[in-house]
Design a protein around this motif. Structure first.
Motif, PDB file in Angstrom:
ATOM      1  N   LEU A 146     -33.693  10.914  18.795  1.00  0.00           N
ATOM      2  CA  LEU A 146     -34.081  11.731  20.020  1.00  0.00           C
ATOM      3  C   LEU A 146     -33.465  13.069  19.631  1.00  0.00           C
ATOM      4  CD1 LEU A 146     -31.843  10.768  22.968  1.00  0.00           C
ATOM      5  CD2 LEU A 146     -31.806   9.574  20.790  1.00  0.00           C
ATOM      6  N   PHE A 147     -32.660  13.583  19.294  1.00  0.00           N
ATOM      7  CA  PHE A 147     -31.986  14.647  18.971  1.00  0.00           C
ATOM      8  C   PHE A 147     -32.862  15.491  18.299  1.00  0.00           C
ATOM      9  CE2 PHE A 147     -28.578  11.908  19.752  1.00  0.00           C
ATOM     10  CZ  PHE A 147     -28.165  12.229  20.776  1.00  0.00           C
ATOM     11  N   SER A 148     -33.165  15.064  17.214  1.00  0.00           N
ATOM     12  CA  SER A 148     -34.028  15.816  16.295  1.00  0.00           C
ATOM     13  C   SER A 148     -35.448  15.717  16.563  1.00  0.00           C
ATOM     14  CB  SER A 148     -34.179  15.126  14.911  1.00  0.00           C
ATOM     15  OG  SER A 148     -32.834  14.859  14.109  1.00  0.00           O
ATOM     16  N   ILE A 149     -35.922  14.820  17.454  1.00  0.00           N
ATOM     17  CA  ILE A 149     -37.387  14.949  17.764  1.00  0.00           C
ATOM     18  C   ILE A 149     -37.506  16.027  18.977  1.00  0.00           C
ATOM     19  CG2 ILE A 149     -38.807  13.439  19.111  1.00  0.00           C
ATOM     20  CD1 ILE A 149     -37.806  11.090  17.934  1.00  0.00           C
ATOM     21  N   ARG A 150     -36.474  16.318  19.807  1.00  0.00           N
ATOM     22  CA  ARG A 150     -36.737  17.304  20.961  1.00  0.00           C
ATOM     23  C   ARG A 150     -36.842  18.783  20.150  1.00  0.00           C
ATOM     24  NH1 ARG A 150     -30.981  16.739  22.954  1.00  0.00           N
ATOM     25  NH2 ARG A 150     -31.690  15.619  24.797  1.00  0.00           N
ATOM     26  N   VAL A 151     -36.095  19.007  18.983  1.00  0.00           N
ATOM     27  CA  VAL A 151     -36.285  20.052  18.230  1.00  0.00           C
ATOM     28  C   VAL A 151     -37.699  20.135  17.651  1.00  0.00           C
ATOM     29  CG1 VAL A 151     -35.287  21.409  16.233  1.00  0.00           C
ATOM     30  CG2 VAL A 151     -33.615  20.227  17.806  1.00  0.00           C
ATOM     31  N   GLU A 152     -37.977  19.024  16.963  1.00  0.00           N
ATOM     32  CA  GLU A 152     -39.664  19.473  16.660  1.00  0.00           C
ATOM     33  C   GLU A 152     -40.576  19.531  17.588  1.00  0.00           C
ATOM     34  OE1 GLU A 152     -40.897  16.884  12.892  1.00  0.00           O
ATOM     35  OE2 GLU A 152     -39.453  15.508  13.552  1.00  0.00           O
ATOM     36  N   TRP A 153     -40.377  18.990  18.727  1.00  0.00           N
ATOM     37  CA  TRP A 153     -41.128  19.297  20.021  1.00  0.00           C
ATOM     38  C   TRP A 153     -41.142  20.578  20.131  1.00  0.00           C
ATOM     39  CZ3 TRP A 153     -38.941  14.765  23.427  1.00  0.00           C
ATOM     40  CH2 TRP A 153     -39.684  13.555  22.899  1.00  0.00           C
ATOM     41  N   ALA A 154     -40.046  21.193  20.255  1.00  0.00           N
ATOM     42  CA  ALA A 154     -39.968  22.667  20.465  1.00  0.00           C
ATOM     43  C   ALA A 154     -40.524  23.574  19.354  1.00  0.00           C
ATOM     44  CB  ALA A 154     -38.473  23.256  20.473  1.00  0.00           C
ATOM     45  N   LEU A 155     -40.387  23.263  18.211  1.00  0.00           N
ATOM     46  CA  LEU A 155     -40.984  24.255  17.045  1.00  0.00           C
ATOM     47  C   LEU A 155     -42.722  24.028  17.210  1.00  0.00           C
ATOM     48  CD1 LEU A 155     -38.592  22.942  14.230  1.00  0.00           C
ATOM     49  CD2 LEU A 155     -38.932  25.433  15.235  1.00  0.00           C
ATOM     50  N   LYS A 156     -42.883  22.839  17.579  1.00  0.00           N
ATOM     51  CA  LYS A 156     -44.584  22.713  17.811  1.00  0.00           C
ATOM     52  C   LYS A 156     -44.933  23.303  18.953  1.00  0.00           C
ATOM     53  CE  LYS A 156     -44.731  18.256  15.717  1.00  0.00           C
ATOM     54  NZ  LYS A 156     -45.487  18.363  14.502  1.00  0.00           N
ATOM     55  N   LEU A 157     -44.161  23.337  19.897  1.00  0.00           N
ATOM     56  CA  LEU A 157     -44.651  24.159  21.279  1.00  0.00           C
ATOM     57  C   LEU A 157     -44.879  25.727  20.763  1.00  0.00           C
ATOM     58  CD1 LEU A 157     -42.353  22.653  24.144  1.00  0.00           C
ATOM     59  CD2 LEU A 157     -44.932  22.847  24.008  1.00  0.00           C
ATOM     60  N   LYS A 158     -43.789  26.123  19.810  1.00  0.00           N
ATOM     61  CA  LYS A 158     -43.867  27.576  19.513  1.00  0.00           C
ATOM     62  C   LYS A 158     -44.777  27.670  18.386  1.00  0.00           C
ATOM     63  CE  LYS A 158     -40.317  29.215  21.895  1.00  0.00           C
ATOM     64  NZ  LYS A 158     -40.149  30.509  22.695  1.00  0.00           N
ATOM     65  N   GLU A 159     -45.686  26.779  17.850  1.00  0.00           N
ATOM     66  CA  GLU A 159     -46.494  26.845  16.693  1.00  0.00           C
ATOM     67  C   GLU A 159     -45.828  27.380  15.464  1.00  0.00           C
ATOM     68  OE1 GLU A 159     -49.832  28.959  18.640  1.00  0.00           O
ATOM     69  OE2 GLU A 159     -50.484  27.451  19.902  1.00  0.00           O
ATOM     70  N   MET A 160     -44.694  26.931  15.486  1.00  0.00           N
ATOM     71  CA  MET A 160     -43.978  27.417  14.115  1.00  0.00           C
ATOM     72  C   MET A 160     -44.303  26.388  12.973  1.00  0.00           C
ATOM     73  SD  MET A 160     -42.391  30.071  14.822  1.00  0.00           S
ATOM     74  CE  MET A 160     -41.532  30.136  13.154  1.00  0.00           C
ATOM     75  N   GLN A 161     -44.393  26.921  11.709  1.00  0.00           N
ATOM     76  CA  GLN A 161     -44.470  25.980  10.588  1.00  0.00           C
ATOM     77  C   GLN A 161     -43.077  25.952   9.950  1.00  0.00           C
ATOM     78  OE1 GLN A 161     -47.073  25.212   9.232  1.00  0.00           O
ATOM     79  NE2 GLN A 161     -48.618  25.888  10.835  1.00  0.00           N
ATOM     80  N   TYR A 162     -42.602  24.741   9.672  1.00  0.00           N
ATOM     81  CA  TYR A 162     -41.358  24.496   9.127  1.00  0.00           C
ATOM     82  C   TYR A 162     -41.427  23.229   8.268  1.00  0.00           C
ATOM     83  CZ  TYR A 162     -41.823  20.491  12.627  1.00  0.00           C
ATOM     84  OH  TYR A 162     -42.263  19.151  13.248  1.00  0.00           O
ATOM     85  N   GLU A 163     -40.211  23.086   7.549  1.00  0.00           N
ATOM     86  CA  GLU A 163     -40.001  21.893   6.704  1.00  0.00           C
ATOM     87  C   GLU A 163     -39.152  20.955   7.273  1.00  0.00           C
ATOM     88  OE1 GLU A 163     -38.731  21.255   2.148  1.00  0.00           O
ATOM     89  OE2 GLU A 163     -38.552  23.292   2.715  1.00  0.00           O
ATOM     90  N   VAL A 220     -38.100  28.306   7.693  1.00  0.00           N
ATOM     91  CA  VAL A 220     -37.359  27.399   8.715  1.00  0.00           C
ATOM     92  C   VAL A 220     -37.574  26.067   8.447  1.00  0.00           C
ATOM     93  CG1 VAL A 220     -37.885  26.506  11.041  1.00  0.00           C
ATOM     94  CG2 VAL A 220     -38.723  29.154  10.724  1.00  0.00           C
ATOM     95  N   LYS A 221     -36.406  25.377   8.103  1.00  0.00           N
ATOM     96  CA  LYS A 221     -36.231  24.068   7.746  1.00  0.00           C
ATOM     97  C   LYS A 221     -35.452  23.272   8.773  1.00  0.00           C
ATOM     98  CE  LYS A 221     -35.812  25.423   2.905  1.00  0.00           C
ATOM     99  NZ  LYS A 221     -35.176  25.373   1.571  1.00  0.00           N
ATOM    100  N   LEU A 222     -35.851  21.872   9.075  1.00  0.00           N
ATOM    101  CA  LEU A 222     -34.944  21.218  10.186  1.00  0.00           C
ATOM    102  C   LEU A 222     -34.440  20.000   9.367  1.00  0.00           C
ATOM    103  CD1 LEU A 222     -34.344  20.384  12.943  1.00  0.00           C
ATOM    104  CD2 LEU A 222     -36.367  19.612  13.327  1.00  0.00           C
ATOM    105  N   ILE A 223     -33.146  19.593   9.476  1.00  0.00           N
ATOM    106  CA  ILE A 223     -32.508  18.680   8.858  1.00  0.00           C
ATOM    107  C   ILE A 223     -32.558  17.455  10.160  1.00  0.00           C
ATOM    108  CG2 ILE A 223     -30.506  17.508   7.774  1.00  0.00           C
ATOM    109  CD1 ILE A 223     -29.842  20.358   6.612  1.00  0.00           C
ATOM    110  N   GLY A 224     -33.089  16.456   9.682  1.00  0.00           N
ATOM    111  CA  GLY A 224     -33.023  15.630  10.849  1.00  0.00           C
ATOM    112  C   GLY A 224     -33.153  13.962  10.538  1.00  0.00           C
ATOM    113  N   THR A 225     -33.320  13.180  11.558  1.00  0.00           N
ATOM    114  CA  THR A 225     -33.720  11.736  11.456  1.00  0.00           C
ATOM    115  C   THR A 225     -34.760  11.343  12.120  1.00  0.00           C
ATOM    116  OG1 THR A 225     -31.137  11.201  11.017  1.00  0.00           O
ATOM    117  CG2 THR A 225     -32.506   9.501  11.466  1.00  0.00           C
ATOM    118  N   TYR A 226     -35.841  10.427  11.485  1.00  0.00           N
ATOM    119  CA  TYR A 226     -36.784  10.289  12.143  1.00  0.00           C
ATOM    120  C   TYR A 226     -37.094   9.926  13.304  1.00  0.00           C
ATOM    121  CZ  TYR A 226     -41.779   8.747  12.327  1.00  0.00           C
ATOM    122  OH  TYR A 226     -43.099   8.634  13.040  1.00  0.00           O
ATOM    123  N   THR A 227     -35.977   8.829  13.620  1.00  0.00           N
ATOM    124  CA  THR A 227     -35.834   8.058  14.932  1.00  0.00           C
ATOM    125  C   THR A 227     -34.982   8.526  16.006  1.00  0.00           C
ATOM    126  OG1 THR A 227     -34.104   6.507  13.877  1.00  0.00           O
ATOM    127  CG2 THR A 227     -36.471   5.817  14.297  1.00  0.00           C
TER     128      THR A 227
END
Length: 254
Positions: free
Chosen positions: A13-30, A4-11
């Motif tokens: 809000l669209f990327s951040i919400r996806v990271e929140w979801a992955l963390k809620l699911k306890e997923m490992q991702y790059e 699982v990889k996520l292409i995003g930008t640190y600041t």
């Protein structure tokens, strides 16, 4: 089940919400940082249509658009569900998350106006498409931040009318999910505690105050106190610089 990889930008809000979801699911991702002003070949390869972040790449298969990605994550990894199981509640959550559909024509008009005023430059087009995909409240809040005079007052009034719907929706609840844990709609609304106060500061205005929107502000405080949310909040200075740069750019190209 594949990398699982996520292409995003640190600041973003669209990327951040996806990271929140992955963390809620306890997923490992790059996590792969991209520059929206100098887009990488990797981003263009995986999102050739809109050419914007975020993009989730799972087992070499890309999925774009943050709301679509949230649904993909929820349907692929069943633990810690984001969306309600009840069909009506699920549809309601999706409706409020989009919230742009009710006045789609006005949002399209705003986006094209946004592009025309800046001669279709890459920065303006990228941002307007992102705002359109986010929803009515964010579009109005951002418009209020960079405009002036009558246009600003109109945008403030319109934004507050939209926030009033959210205030009513969250009344009597700790989270938009209706439970003691956050869900899809909370992640969708996560931009409010993330950057609303920065927008207010940039625009020299107050969109959401404790007197008119007590429940919404209480939700925002509850949301950012969740450890996994708090650990993936960008530094306020970085977010402020990012939004100030865009607002300054917009004002100079009116």
């Amino acid at each position: 089940m594949g990398a699982v990889k996520l292409i995003g930008t640190y600041t973003s809000l669209f990327s951040i919400r996806v990271e929140w979801a992955l963390k809620l699911k306890e997923m490992q991702y790059e996590y792969l940082e991209d520059d929206i002003f100098n887009k990488s070949p990797l981003l263009l390869k995986h999102n050739p249509v809109h050419k914007k972040i975020p993009v989730l790449v799972h087992d070499d298969k890309p999925t774009a658009e943050s709301f679509v990605i949230l649904q993909y994550i929820d349907e692929t990894w069943k633990d810690n569900p984001l969306l309600p199981q009840d069909p009506y509640e699920r549809a309601t959550a999706l409706f409020w998350a989009k919230f742009a559909d009710e006045k789609h024509d006005s949002l399209v008009s705003l986006s094209w106006k946004f592009c025309l005023q800046t001669r279709f430059d890459v920065l303006s087009l990228s941002l307007s498409l992102s705002l359109l995909s986010q929803g009515q409240c964010l579009v109005e809040a951002y418009t209020a931040a960079w405009t002036e005079g009558d246009e600003k007052e109109k945008a403030i009034k319109s934004a507050q009318e939209s926030f009033a719907f959210l205030e009513k929706l969250i009344q009597g609840k700790k989270f938009f999910s209706g439970d003691d844990t956050i869900g899809y709609l909370d992640l969708a609304m996560g931009w409010i505690p993330l950057c609303l106060d920065v927008m207010e500061e940039i625009g020299g205005m107050k969109l959401v105050d404790a007197k008119k929107f007590p429940s919404l502000l209480e939700w925002a405080q509850n949301f950012i106190e969740i450890p996994l949310i708090k650990e993936r909040l960008p530094p306020r200075d970085a977010l402020s610089n990012y939004l100030n740069m865009i607002a300054s750019y917009k004002r100079s190209h009116k």
